[in-house]
Design a protein around this motif. Sequence first.
Motif, PDB file in Angstrom:
ATOM      1  N   TRP A   1      -5.239   2.843   8.682  1.00 10.92           N
ATOM      2  CA  TRP A   1      -6.245   3.838   9.086  1.00 10.92           C
ATOM      3  C   TRP A   1      -6.830   3.564  10.453  1.00 10.92           C
ATOM      4  O   TRP A   1      -7.357   4.469  11.100  1.00 10.92           O
ATOM      5  CB  TRP A   1      -7.260   4.163   7.999  1.00 10.92           C
ATOM      6  CG  TRP A   1      -8.130   3.111   7.381  1.00 10.92           C
ATOM      7  CD1 TRP A   1      -7.954   2.536   6.153  1.00 10.92           C
ATOM      8  CD2 TRP A   1      -9.346   2.558   7.905  1.00 10.92           C
ATOM      9  NE1 TRP A   1      -8.964   1.657   5.880  1.00 10.92           N
ATOM     10  CE2 TRP A   1      -9.845   1.644   6.935  1.00 10.92           C
ATOM     11  CE3 TRP A   1     -10.071   2.731   9.085  1.00 10.92           C
ATOM     12  CZ2 TRP A   1     -11.021   0.911   7.126  1.00 10.92           C
ATOM     13  CZ3 TRP A   1     -11.233   2.010   9.265  1.00 10.92           C
ATOM     14  CH2 TRP A   1     -11.701   1.102   8.297  1.00 10.92           C
TER      15      TRP A   1
ATOM     16  N   ILE B   1      -6.368  -1.299   6.108  1.00 11.79           N
ATOM     17  CA  ILE B   1      -7.138  -1.119   7.347  1.00 11.79           C
ATOM     18  C   ILE B   1      -6.222  -0.903   8.551  1.00 11.79           C
ATOM     19  O   ILE B   1      -6.485  -0.081   9.415  1.00 11.79           O
ATOM     20  CB  ILE B   1      -8.061  -2.338   7.580  1.00 11.79           C
ATOM     21  CG1 ILE B   1      -9.043  -2.438   6.413  1.00 11.79           C
ATOM     22  CG2 ILE B   1      -8.822  -2.216   8.899  1.00 11.79           C
ATOM     23  CD1 ILE B   1      -9.786  -3.753   6.319  1.00 11.79           C
TER      24      ILE B   1
ATOM     25  N   ARG C   1      -8.657   7.304   1.857  1.00 15.34           N
ATOM     26  CA  ARG C   1      -9.234   8.008   2.998  1.00 15.34           C
ATOM     27  C   ARG C   1      -8.315   9.155   3.380  1.00 15.34           C
ATOM     28  O   ARG C   1      -7.113   8.968   3.478  1.00 15.34           O
ATOM     29  CB  ARG C   1      -9.355   7.057   4.192  1.00 15.34           C
ATOM     30  CG  ARG C   1     -10.428   6.018   4.031  1.00 15.34           C
ATOM     31  CD  ARG C   1     -10.387   5.044   5.195  1.00 15.34           C
ATOM     32  NE  ARG C   1     -11.610   4.283   5.195  1.00 15.34           N
ATOM     33  CZ  ARG C   1     -12.541   4.342   6.164  1.00 15.34           C
ATOM     34  NH1 ARG C   1     -12.324   5.051   7.247  1.00 15.34           N
ATOM     35  NH2 ARG C   1     -13.648   3.657   6.066  1.00 15.34           N
TER      36      ARG C   1
ATOM     37  N   PHE D   1      -5.070   4.313   1.825  1.00 16.32           N
ATOM     38  CA  PHE D   1      -5.942   3.648   0.871  1.00 16.32           C
ATOM     39  C   PHE D   1      -6.913   2.737   1.608  1.00 16.32           C
ATOM     40  O   PHE D   1      -6.551   2.126   2.609  1.00 16.32           O
ATOM     41  CB  PHE D   1      -5.110   2.893  -0.163  1.00 16.32           C
ATOM     42  CG  PHE D   1      -4.090   3.790  -0.770  1.00 16.32           C
ATOM     43  CD1 PHE D   1      -4.503   4.970  -1.357  1.00 16.32           C
ATOM     44  CD2 PHE D   1      -2.742   3.524  -0.687  1.00 16.32           C
ATOM     45  CE1 PHE D   1      -3.588   5.874  -1.868  1.00 16.32           C
ATOM     46  CE2 PHE D   1      -1.811   4.414  -1.202  1.00 16.32           C
ATOM     47  CZ  PHE D   1      -2.233   5.585  -1.789  1.00 16.32           C
ATOM     48  N   GLU D   2      -8.125   2.664   1.104  1.00 15.82           N
ATOM     49  CA  GLU D   2      -9.206   1.926   1.766  1.00 15.82           C
ATOM     50  C   GLU D   2      -8.807   0.551   2.299  1.00 15.82           C
ATOM     51  O   GLU D   2      -9.105   0.216   3.435  1.00 15.82           O
ATOM     52  CB  GLU D   2     -10.401   1.798   0.807  1.00 15.82           C
ATOM     53  CG  GLU D   2     -11.188   3.081   0.640  1.00 15.82           C
ATOM     54  CD  GLU D   2     -12.303   3.226   1.657  1.00 15.82           C
ATOM     55  OE1 GLU D   2     -12.124   2.857   2.822  1.00 15.82           O
ATOM     56  OE2 GLU D   2     -13.371   3.726   1.256  1.00 15.82           O
ATOM     57  N   PRO D   3      -8.151  -0.301   1.478  1.00 21.37           N
ATOM     58  CA  PRO D   3      -7.884  -1.654   1.982  1.00 21.37           C
ATOM     59  C   PRO D   3      -6.787  -1.714   3.057  1.00 21.37           C
ATOM     60  O   PRO D   3      -6.599  -2.768   3.672  1.00 21.37           O
ATOM     61  CB  PRO D   3      -7.412  -2.426   0.734  1.00 21.37           C
ATOM     62  CG  PRO D   3      -7.470  -1.487  -0.410  1.00 21.37           C
ATOM     63  CD  PRO D   3      -7.646  -0.112   0.112  1.00 21.37           C
TER      64      PRO D   3
ATOM     65  N   VAL E   1      -9.048   1.787  -6.049  1.00 20.68           N
ATOM     66  CA  VAL E   1      -9.603   1.846  -4.699  1.00 20.68           C
ATOM     67  C   VAL E   1      -9.569   3.294  -4.197  1.00 20.68           C
ATOM     68  O   VAL E   1      -8.820   4.122  -4.722  1.00 20.68           O
ATOM     69  CB  VAL E   1      -8.862   0.924  -3.696  1.00 20.68           C
ATOM     70  CG1 VAL E   1      -8.940  -0.525  -4.124  1.00 20.68           C
ATOM     71  CG2 VAL E   1      -7.428   1.376  -3.503  1.00 20.68           C
ATOM     72  N   GLY E   2     -10.381   3.563  -3.199  1.00 25.28           N
ATOM     73  CA  GLY E   2     -10.477   4.915  -2.654  1.00 25.28           C
ATOM     74  C   GLY E   2      -9.333   5.246  -1.712  1.00 25.28           C
ATOM     75  O   GLY E   2      -8.626   4.360  -1.228  1.00 25.28           O
TER      76      GLY E   2
ATOM     77  N   TYR F   1       0.824  -1.211   0.000  1.00 27.91           N
ATOM     78  CA  TYR F   1       0.000   0.000   0.000  1.00 27.91           C
ATOM     79  C   TYR F   1       0.858   1.261   0.000  1.00 27.91           C
ATOM     80  O   TYR F   1       0.346   2.356   0.168  1.00 27.91           O
ATOM     81  CB  TYR F   1      -0.919  -0.003   1.215  1.00 27.91           C
ATOM     82  CG  TYR F   1      -1.890  -1.152   1.221  1.00 27.91           C
ATOM     83  CD1 TYR F   1      -2.685  -1.394   0.108  1.00 27.91           C
ATOM     84  CD2 TYR F   1      -2.008  -1.979   2.321  1.00 27.91           C
ATOM     85  CE1 TYR F   1      -3.578  -2.443   0.089  1.00 27.91           C
ATOM     86  CE2 TYR F   1      -2.910  -3.027   2.324  1.00 27.91           C
ATOM     87  CZ  TYR F   1      -3.693  -3.256   1.199  1.00 27.91           C
ATOM     88  OH  TYR F   1      -4.578  -4.283   1.198  1.00 27.91           O
TER      89      TYR F   1
ATOM     90  N   GLU G   1     -12.584   9.120  -4.208  1.00 25.00           N
ATOM     91  CA  GLU G   1     -13.087   7.935  -4.893  1.00 25.00           C
ATOM     92  C   GLU G   1     -12.072   7.439  -5.918  1.00 25.00           C
ATOM     93  O   GLU G   1     -11.487   8.248  -6.657  1.00 25.00           O
ATOM     94  CB  GLU G   1     -14.376   8.348  -5.604  1.00 25.00           C
ATOM     95  CG  GLU G   1     -15.425   7.282  -5.698  1.00 25.00           C
ATOM     96  CD  GLU G   1     -16.577   7.755  -6.565  1.00 25.00           C
ATOM     97  OE1 GLU G   1     -17.010   6.978  -7.409  1.00 25.00           O
ATOM     98  OE2 GLU G   1     -17.007   8.918  -6.386  1.00 25.00           O
TER      99      GLU G   1
ATOM    100  N   ILE H   1     -13.382  10.829   1.541  1.00 24.93           N
ATOM    101  CA  ILE H   1     -12.779   9.730   0.795  1.00 24.93           C
ATOM    102  C   ILE H   1     -12.655  10.143  -0.670  1.00 24.93           C
ATOM    103  O   ILE H   1     -13.629  10.576  -1.275  1.00 24.93           O
ATOM    104  CB  ILE H   1     -13.612   8.435   0.931  1.00 24.93           C
ATOM    105  CG1 ILE H   1     -13.674   8.008   2.407  1.00 24.93           C
ATOM    106  CG2 ILE H   1     -13.041   7.317   0.056  1.00 24.93           C
ATOM    107  CD1 ILE H   1     -14.577   6.827   2.684  1.00 24.93           C
TER     108      ILE H   1
END
Lengths: 194, 194
Positions: free
Chosen positions: A150, A147, A178, A143-145, A175-176, A47, A165, A163
């Motif tokens: 974040w 986790i 955050r 990035f969203e995935p 992917v988005g 990421y 998009e 976010i």
Amino acid sequence: MSEEKEEKKELVCIPFIEGENVALAPTNIDHIQLYAKWNNDPRARHYARNMIPHTTEDLKKWFEPRGGLTEHVGFEIWHKKDKVPIGTCGFGRINWIDRNANIYMNIGEPEYWNKNLGTEASHLLIDYGFKELNFFKIYAGVFEPNIRSWSVAEKDGFILEGIEEKAIYVDGKYVGARRYRLFKEDWLNRKAKK
Amino acid sequence: MIEITEVKQYPFIEGKNLTLCAPNKDNLNLYASWDNHPDARKYARNVFPTTAGDLKKYLERGQERAPREIGFEIWHKADCKPIGFIGFNFVNWADRMGNIGLNIGDPSYWKKDLGMEATYLILEYAFNELNLFKITADMYEMNTPSWKICEKVGMKRELTYMKQAYVKGNYVDTYQYCLFKEDWEKQRQKFEFK
């Protein structure tokens, strides 16, 4: 075996900020092989937007002198008990006029994940940003995935600003991203309450 | 007002009232006058003076095969003169994302819908020639003309960064607008330019 011994011998920590389990130290050109390993490690780079292989020659450019007030402050995260560097962190895109910066962290050694070390390092870094560098706002893009990252930001009191998009292409799909923010006054109030 | 003695232009994209041209090193003084103009620079984030020499360096930096920055001079066809700049502040080729910036440096050309036409031309270029997937633009909250243009071309405000910038003595919010190629395809016919 002898090579490994040699590498171990070179590992030196010059602490800049002391924590309980980790210390933040200046990046060290003698540890460049480790930084290259982290930047290329399939798990650690996943990421971190490292889509192109990084050679040690590329990383040596970090250490070249640059003019003007720096836009980047980077640290090595040093594990105190194990006496090894485990990753990097710092502030990028420092804007000295608007007094804000982007915070980043990369624990390059996956065996040190899920041990709250990222959280500890982030506390040291945020305190440094607000209390020494006098930032007004610190922001982070995750990035969203991702986790794990974040979750650390939310635990630290970062507020989700929005976010973006389909902001980045990871593992074959968009992917988005955050966007998180933390104001100095909120950080200090939060610390005072604890 | 800087007079242009010899009219030289290198058209790259033809519009109805405007042409986007390659930047011209003979117009450096004119570009510098835009970048320093108290009204034009106010929302353009130019907090330091820009000399013609700085701009010369920008033009002489040489072109990479996939450049990160792309700039055009906006040429007014009827009046036969450059009136501002438009381009990409950065292009991220892996994520196929570009961030656009616009500056009509000559205030006598404001409020004539010319920014709108220039934005239309750059979006067509972004999606049809560069094959980008997403376009973003950001601006200060009080830069109403700028975000009005974004809304007119169908961009969506995806983020508000709270107190992200320091302008004329206050921290202000910044907005980020975005547009995806598929959304542009659906509505580009609405625009009469060309």
